[in-house]
Design a protein around this motif. Structure first.
Motif, short mmCIF file in Angstrom:
data_model
loop_
_atom_site.label_atom_id
_atom_site.label_comp_id
_atom_site.label_asym_id
_atom_site.label_seq_id
_atom_site.Cartn_x
_atom_site.Cartn_y
_atom_site.Cartn_z
N CYS A 7 0.86 -1.18 0.00
CA CYS A 7 0.00 0.00 0.00
C CYS A 7 0.90 1.23 0.00
CB CYS A 7 -0.91 0.00 1.23
SG CYS A 7 -1.93 1.48 1.35
N SER A 8 0.83 2.00 -1.07
CA SER A 8 1.69 3.18 -1.17
C SER A 8 1.29 4.27 -0.18
CB SER A 8 1.67 3.73 -2.60
OG SER A 8 0.36 4.04 -2.98
N VAL A 9 0.05 4.24 0.31
CA VAL A 9 -0.39 5.22 1.32
C VAL A 9 0.21 4.84 2.68
CG1 VAL A 9 -2.39 6.20 2.50
CG2 VAL A 9 -2.50 5.74 0.05
N CYS A 10 0.09 3.57 3.07
CA CYS A 10 0.66 3.12 4.34
C CYS A 10 2.17 3.30 4.39
CB CYS A 10 0.33 1.65 4.58
SG CYS A 10 -1.39 1.31 4.97
N ASN A 11 2.81 3.20 3.24
CA ASN A 11 4.26 3.31 3.18
C ASN A 11 4.74 4.73 2.90
OD1 ASN A 11 5.62 0.52 3.43
ND2 ASN A 11 3.77 0.16 2.23
N GLY A 12 3.84 5.71 2.95
CA GLY A 12 4.21 7.12 2.83
C GLY A 12 4.62 7.56 1.45
N MET A 13 4.31 6.79 0.42
CA MET A 13 4.70 7.14 -0.94
C MET A 13 3.67 8.02 -1.62
SD MET A 13 6.01 3.30 -1.72
CE MET A 13 6.27 3.47 -3.45
N GLU A 14 2.42 7.96 -1.14
CA GLU A 14 1.33 8.75 -1.70
C GLU A 14 0.40 9.17 -0.57
OE1 GLU A 14 0.82 6.37 -5.96
OE2 GLU A 14 -0.84 6.45 -4.57
N SER A 15 -0.35 10.20 -0.82
CA SER A 15 -1.42 10.57 0.11
C SER A 15 -2.74 10.17 -0.54
CB SER A 15 -1.38 12.06 0.43
OG SER A 15 -1.55 12.80 -0.75
N VAL A 16 -3.77 10.11 0.26
CA VAL A 16 -5.07 9.70 -0.26
C VAL A 16 -6.12 10.70 0.19
CG1 VAL A 16 -5.65 8.21 1.70
CG2 VAL A 16 -6.61 7.72 -0.52
N SER A 17 -7.11 10.90 -0.65
CA SER A 17 -8.24 11.72 -0.24
C SER A 17 -9.49 10.87 -0.39
CB SER A 17 -8.35 12.98 -1.10
OG SER A 17 -8.51 12.65 -2.45
N ALA A 18 -10.34 10.94 0.60
CA ALA A 18 -11.58 10.16 0.59
C ALA A 18 -12.76 11.10 0.79
CB ALA A 18 -11.54 9.11 1.69
N SER A 19 -13.86 10.76 0.19
CA SER A 19 -15.10 11.52 0.36
C SER A 19 -16.01 10.77 1.30
CB SER A 19 -15.81 11.70 -0.98
OG SER A 19 -15.04 12.50 -1.83
N CYS A 20 -16.66 11.48 2.17
CA CYS A 20 -17.58 10.90 3.13
C CYS A 20 -18.81 10.35 2.39
CB CYS A 20 -18.01 11.95 4.15
SG CYS A 20 -19.28 11.36 5.30
#
Length: 90
Positions: A7-20
Motif C-alpha cells: 500500500c503506497s499510502v501506508c508506506n508514505g509514498m502517496e497521500s489519499v483523499s476520501a469523500s464521506c
C-alpha cells in the motif's frame, strides 16, 4: 508471475483523499482499518488479517483504510489499491 504488493499510502509514498459517503465532505484517512481490530492487530500478518476481515481485499489486492469525516462525525472503511512491487517500485 505474481508480485508481492504494498500500500503506497501506508508506506508514505502517496497521500489519499476520501469523500464521506454520508455528506460527501472531505474525510480524513486514519490508517489501516485492521489496526483498529484489537491491541495486537498491528503486529499480525497482513495476509492473515485479509483472510479474516470480511472484505475482498486479498483477492482485489487492496488495503482497507479507516476514514473519518469531521463534518458529520461519520467513520467508514474505504479501499486503497495496492501496487505490485514488480511495477517499477522495487
Amino acid at each position: 508471475m505474481t508480485y508481492p504488493t504494498l500500500c503506497s499510502v501506508c508506506n508514505g509514498m502517496e497521500s489519499v483523499s476520501a469523500s464521506c459517503p454520508s455528506c460527501q465532505g472531505s474525510a480524513l484517512d486514519q490508517g489501516k482499518l485492521s489496526d483498529y481490530y484489537g491491541p495486537y492487530s498491528p503486529y499480525r500478518s497482513m495476509d492473515d488479517l485479509k483472510l479474516t476481515n470480511g472484505y475482498a481485499d486479498m483477492e482485489q489486492q487492496q488495503c482497507v483504510h479507516y476514514g473519518y469525516c469531521p463534518q458529520c462525525d461519520t467513520a467508514f472503511p474505504f479501499a486503497v489499491q495496492e501496487q505490485a512491487l514488480g511495477d517499477g517500485l522495487s
